[in-house]
Design a protein around this motif. Structure first.
Motif, PDB file in Angstrom:
ATOM      1  N   GLY A   1     -37.572 -15.483  10.638  1.00 39.26           N
ATOM      2  CA  GLY A   1     -39.012 -15.600  10.477  1.00 39.26           C
ATOM      3  C   GLY A   1     -39.427 -16.754   9.587  1.00 39.26           C
ATOM      4  N   PRO A   2     -40.482 -16.532   8.773  1.00 38.65           N
ATOM      5  CA  PRO A   2     -41.077 -17.621   7.988  1.00 38.65           C
ATOM      6  C   PRO A   2     -40.079 -18.347   7.098  1.00 38.65           C
ATOM      7  CG  PRO A   2     -42.496 -15.688   7.970  1.00 38.65           C
ATOM      8  CD  PRO A   2     -41.212 -15.265   8.623  1.00 38.65           C
ATOM      9  N   ALA A   3     -39.132 -17.629   6.475  1.00 34.08           N
ATOM     10  CA  ALA A   3     -38.177 -18.279   5.575  1.00 34.08           C
ATOM     11  C   ALA A   3     -37.335 -19.296   6.324  1.00 34.08           C
ATOM     12  CB  ALA A   3     -37.288 -17.226   4.915  1.00 34.08           C
ATOM     13  N   LEU A   4     -36.895 -18.943   7.515  1.00 31.89           N
ATOM     14  CA  LEU A   4     -36.096 -19.854   8.321  1.00 31.89           C
ATOM     15  C   LEU A   4     -36.932 -21.035   8.807  1.00 31.89           C
ATOM     16  CD1 LEU A   4     -33.383 -20.439   9.561  1.00 31.89           C
ATOM     17  CD2 LEU A   4     -33.980 -18.965  11.482  1.00 31.89           C
ATOM     18  N   GLU A   5     -38.164 -20.775   9.205  1.00 31.14           N
ATOM     19  CA  GLU A   5     -39.056 -21.856   9.631  1.00 31.14           C
ATOM     20  C   GLU A   5     -39.332 -22.822   8.479  1.00 31.14           C
ATOM     21  OE1 GLU A   5     -42.595 -20.507  11.595  1.00 31.14           O
ATOM     22  OE2 GLU A   5     -41.530 -18.880  12.610  1.00 31.14           O
ATOM     23  N   ASP A   6     -39.493 -22.298   7.268  1.00 28.31           N
ATOM     24  CA  ASP A   6     -39.704 -23.159   6.105  1.00 28.31           C
ATOM     25  C   ASP A   6     -38.495 -24.062   5.877  1.00 28.31           C
ATOM     26  OD1 ASP A   6     -42.179 -22.054   5.709  1.00 28.31           O
ATOM     27  OD2 ASP A   6     -41.528 -20.669   4.127  1.00 28.31           O
ATOM     28  N   SER A   7     -37.300 -23.508   6.063  1.00 26.39           N
ATOM     29  CA  SER A   7     -36.087 -24.301   5.886  1.00 26.39           C
ATOM     30  C   SER A   7     -36.010 -25.419   6.916  1.00 26.39           C
ATOM     31  CB  SER A   7     -34.845 -23.403   5.998  1.00 26.39           C
ATOM     32  OG  SER A   7     -34.835 -22.413   4.997  1.00 26.39           O
ATOM     33  N   LEU A   8     -36.388 -25.122   8.149  1.00 27.24           N
ATOM     34  CA  LEU A   8     -36.393 -26.145   9.197  1.00 27.24           C
ATOM     35  C   LEU A   8     -37.436 -27.222   8.896  1.00 27.24           C
ATOM     36  CD1 LEU A   8     -36.002 -23.937  12.396  1.00 27.24           C
ATOM     37  CD2 LEU A   8     -34.464 -25.782  11.719  1.00 27.24           C
ATOM     38  N   ASN A   9     -38.611 -26.796   8.448  1.00 21.67           N
ATOM     39  CA  ASN A   9     -39.656 -27.761   8.081  1.00 21.67           C
ATOM     40  C   ASN A   9     -39.187 -28.686   6.964  1.00 21.67           C
ATOM     41  OD1 ASN A   9     -41.916 -27.443   9.773  1.00 21.67           O
ATOM     42  ND2 ASN A   9     -42.511 -25.563   8.740  1.00 21.67           N
ATOM     43  N   THR A  10     -38.541 -28.103   5.953  1.00 26.58           N
ATOM     44  CA  THR A  10     -38.040 -28.898   4.833  1.00 26.58           C
ATOM     45  C   THR A  10     -36.989 -29.899   5.296  1.00 26.58           C
ATOM     46  OG1 THR A  10     -38.442 -27.050   3.308  1.00 26.58           O
ATOM     47  CG2 THR A  10     -36.928 -28.777   2.581  1.00 26.58           C
ATOM     48  N   LEU A  11     -36.137 -29.464   6.218  1.00 23.58           N
ATOM     49  CA  LEU A  11     -35.053 -30.315   6.700  1.00 23.58           C
ATOM     50  C   LEU A  11     -35.554 -31.471   7.558  1.00 23.58           C
ATOM     51  CD1 LEU A  11     -31.958 -30.749   6.970  1.00 23.58           C
ATOM     52  CD2 LEU A  11     -32.040 -29.248   8.990  1.00 23.58           C
ATOM     53  N   PHE A  12     -36.494 -31.182   8.456  1.00 19.57           N
ATOM     54  CA  PHE A  12     -36.890 -32.181   9.444  1.00 19.57           C
ATOM     55  C   PHE A  12     -38.187 -32.926   9.103  1.00 19.57           C
ATOM     56  CE2 PHE A  12     -34.033 -29.596  12.065  1.00 19.57           C
ATOM     57  CZ  PHE A  12     -33.312 -30.597  12.702  1.00 19.57           C
ATOM     58  N   ALA A  13     -38.970 -32.436   8.135  1.00 21.59           N
ATOM     59  CA  ALA A  13     -40.258 -33.069   7.831  1.00 21.59           C
ATOM     60  C   ALA A  13     -40.133 -34.559   7.514  1.00 21.59           C
ATOM     61  CB  ALA A  13     -40.953 -32.328   6.692  1.00 21.59           C
ATOM     62  N   PRO A  14     -39.172 -34.995   6.680  1.00 23.53           N
ATOM     63  CA  PRO A  14     -39.072 -36.444   6.408  1.00 23.53           C
ATOM     64  C   PRO A  14     -38.842 -37.265   7.673  1.00 23.53           C
ATOM     65  CG  PRO A  14     -37.808 -35.192   4.806  1.00 23.53           C
ATOM     66  CD  PRO A  14     -38.208 -34.223   5.871  1.00 23.53           C
ATOM     67  N   LEU A  15     -38.012 -36.760   8.566  1.00 21.69           N
ATOM     68  CA  LEU A  15     -37.745 -37.469   9.820  1.00 21.69           C
ATOM     69  C   LEU A  15     -38.995 -37.535  10.690  1.00 21.69           C
ATOM     70  CD1 LEU A  15     -35.867 -38.738  11.938  1.00 21.69           C
ATOM     71  CD2 LEU A  15     -35.202 -36.417  12.614  1.00 21.69           C
ATOM     72  N   ILE A  16     -39.696 -36.420  10.810  1.00 18.04           N
ATOM     73  CA  ILE A  16     -40.892 -36.374  11.655  1.00 18.04           C
ATOM     74  C   ILE A  16     -41.984 -37.285  11.107  1.00 18.04           C
ATOM     75  CG2 ILE A  16     -42.718 -34.865  12.523  1.00 18.04           C
ATOM     76  CD1 ILE A  16     -40.623 -32.545  12.312  1.00 18.04           C
ATOM     77  N   ILE A  17     -42.186 -37.236   9.795  1.00 18.70           N
ATOM     78  CA  ILE A  17     -43.227 -38.058   9.171  1.00 18.70           C
ATOM     79  C   ILE A  17     -42.903 -39.545   9.309  1.00 18.70           C
ATOM     80  CG2 ILE A  17     -44.311 -38.645   6.964  1.00 18.70           C
ATOM     81  CD1 ILE A  17     -43.978 -35.660   6.201  1.00 18.70           C
ATOM     82  N   SER A  18     -41.630 -39.902   9.141  1.00 15.78           N
ATOM     83  CA  SER A  18     -41.254 -41.311   9.276  1.00 15.78           C
ATOM     84  C   SER A  18     -41.417 -41.784  10.714  1.00 15.78           C
ATOM     85  CB  SER A  18     -39.817 -41.534   8.802  1.00 15.78           C
ATOM     86  OG  SER A  18     -38.890 -40.832   9.612  1.00 15.78           O
ATOM     87  N   CYS A  19     -41.127 -40.904  11.690  1.00 15.36           N
ATOM     88  CA  CYS A  19     -41.341 -41.256  13.102  1.00 15.36           C
ATOM     89  C   CYS A  19     -42.820 -41.511  13.370  1.00 15.36           C
ATOM     90  CB  CYS A  19     -40.839 -40.134  13.996  1.00 15.36           C
ATOM     91  SG  CYS A  19     -39.050 -40.061  14.184  1.00 15.36           S
ATOM     92  N   ALA A  20     -43.668 -40.642  12.844  1.00 15.06           N
ATOM     93  CA  ALA A  20     -45.110 -40.799  13.040  1.00 15.06           C
ATOM     94  C   ALA A  20     -45.610 -42.088  12.395  1.00 15.06           C
ATOM     95  CB  ALA A  20     -45.841 -39.589  12.464  1.00 15.06           C
ATOM     96  N   ALA A  21     -45.078 -42.419  11.213  1.00 17.37           N
ATOM     97  CA  ALA A  21     -45.498 -43.639  10.520  1.00 17.37           C
ATOM     98  C   ALA A  21     -45.076 -44.883  11.304  1.00 17.37           C
ATOM     99  CB  ALA A  21     -44.904 -43.665   9.118  1.00 17.37           C
ATOM    100  N   LEU A  22     -43.868 -44.876  11.852  1.00 21.01           N
ATOM    101  CA  LEU A  22     -43.391 -46.013  12.638  1.00 21.01           C
ATOM    102  C   LEU A  22     -44.232 -46.200  13.903  1.00 21.01           C
ATOM    103  CD1 LEU A  22     -39.515 -45.639  12.347  1.00 21.01           C
ATOM    104  CD2 LEU A  22     -40.909 -47.527  11.494  1.00 21.01           C
ATOM    105  N   LEU A  23     -44.591 -45.075  14.526  1.00 19.34           N
ATOM    106  CA  LEU A  23     -45.429 -45.159  15.724  1.00 19.34           C
ATOM    107  C   LEU A  23     -46.797 -45.746  15.394  1.00 19.34           C
ATOM    108  CD1 LEU A  23     -44.698 -41.848  17.685  1.00 19.34           C
ATOM    109  CD2 LEU A  23     -44.350 -44.173  18.505  1.00 19.34           C
ATOM    110  N   GLU A  24     -47.344 -45.322  14.265  1.00 20.41           N
ATOM    111  CA  GLU A  24     -48.676 -45.779  13.883  1.00 20.41           C
ATOM    112  C   GLU A  24     -48.675 -47.249  13.480  1.00 20.41           C
ATOM    113  OE1 GLU A  24     -52.187 -44.756  10.604  1.00 20.41           O
ATOM    114  OE2 GLU A  24     -50.371 -43.520  10.729  1.00 20.41           O
TER     115      GLU A  24
END
Length: 253
Positions: A34-57
């Motif tokens: 549940g939420p605890a696992l989703e939070d861990s995934l968000n923490t792990l992948f957020a830097p990658l996702i944000i950097s991808c969005a920044a490069l696209l922009e």
């Protein structure tokens, strides 16, 4: 060790599937589902996702594939609209092509489930991540089951390995089956009050994953092989075919 996920450009987790090995590495000893696992995934992948969005922009370009130091963990990324699809393999059993094919299959499954909603970034986020946690789990469980069925079929079935519809060639039997579909199955469904006047566009008979007979009404649009493969995948997920060994083995009643 494998993981597939969909995220918005704002780093919101919209869907994930991960095998046991990935979850064991990700989950702390006291964390649950549940939420605890989703939070861990968000923490792990957020830097990658944000950097991808920044490069696209900033550059109108972004990552498509990279491996971590030592090449142990391969990451493949694919953007569809405002959603970022990510596939990770950490055991060396999948290539870039394998992971990218999985992402395109997942995209097709999302399109089949959500329909035209996939064209709207706001609606697709609501469809894949409903506010109600139970509804969200139903949607995610459906997509996870389809992904697992696809992985199994790709390893065991030639038609899914080469992404082509395999037909059984038996002219007389095929003709009889098409006649049966048109006169019995389709006619029965079309006359049902529950249909509200909507007619069947397509109907088909399968022997496991092989196409035996296919019927299309006069006004139906053509159906692409890729769409037919998705429909076969849905059928296999609902009614899995037994292996030859299982069919020949004695059944205990």
């Amino acid at each position: 060790m494998r993981c597939v996920l969909i995220a918005s450009t704002a780093a919101e987790l919209l869907f994930y599937w991960a095998d046991g090995a990935f979850l064991r590495r990700l989950r702390s000893p006291h964390a649950g589902q549940g939420p605890a696992l989703e939070d861990s995934l968000n923490t792990l992948f957020a830097p990658l996702i944000i950097s991808c969005a920044a490069l696209l922009e900033k550059l109108a370009d972004t990552y498509t594939c990279f491996a971590t130091e030592g090449g142990r963990h391969l990451h493949v990324l694919q953007t569809f609209g405002d959603c970022l699809y990510i596939a990770v393999n950490g055991d060396g059993t999948q290539t870039e092509d394998d992971l990218r094919r999985t992402l395109f299959v997942l995209r097709r499954l999302v399109e089949a489930h959500c329909g035209l909603v996939t064209l709207d970034s706001h609606l697709i986020r609501k469809e894949l991540r409903p506010a109600d946690s139970e509804q969200r789990e139903r949607v995610w469980s459906l997509l996870r089951g389809l992904l697992e069925t696809y992985s199994h079929l790709r390893e065991e079935d030639q038609s899914f390995a080469v992404e082509a519809v395999e037909r059984l060639i038996h002219p007389q039997l095929c003709e009889q089956c098409i006649e049966f579909l048109e006169r019995q199955v389709v006619q029965y469904i079309n006359t049902s009050p529950e249909r509200g006047g909507d007619e069947v566009g397509h109907a088909f008979l399968l022997v496991h994953t092989k196409l035996l007979a296919f019927y299309s009404s006069r006004n139906a649009s053509s159906i692409r092989p890729a769409d037919l493969l998705v429909l076969i995948l849905l059928v296999q997920d609902l009614y899995p075919s037994q292996s030859a060994e299982e069919e020949l083995s004695p059944q205990v009643v």
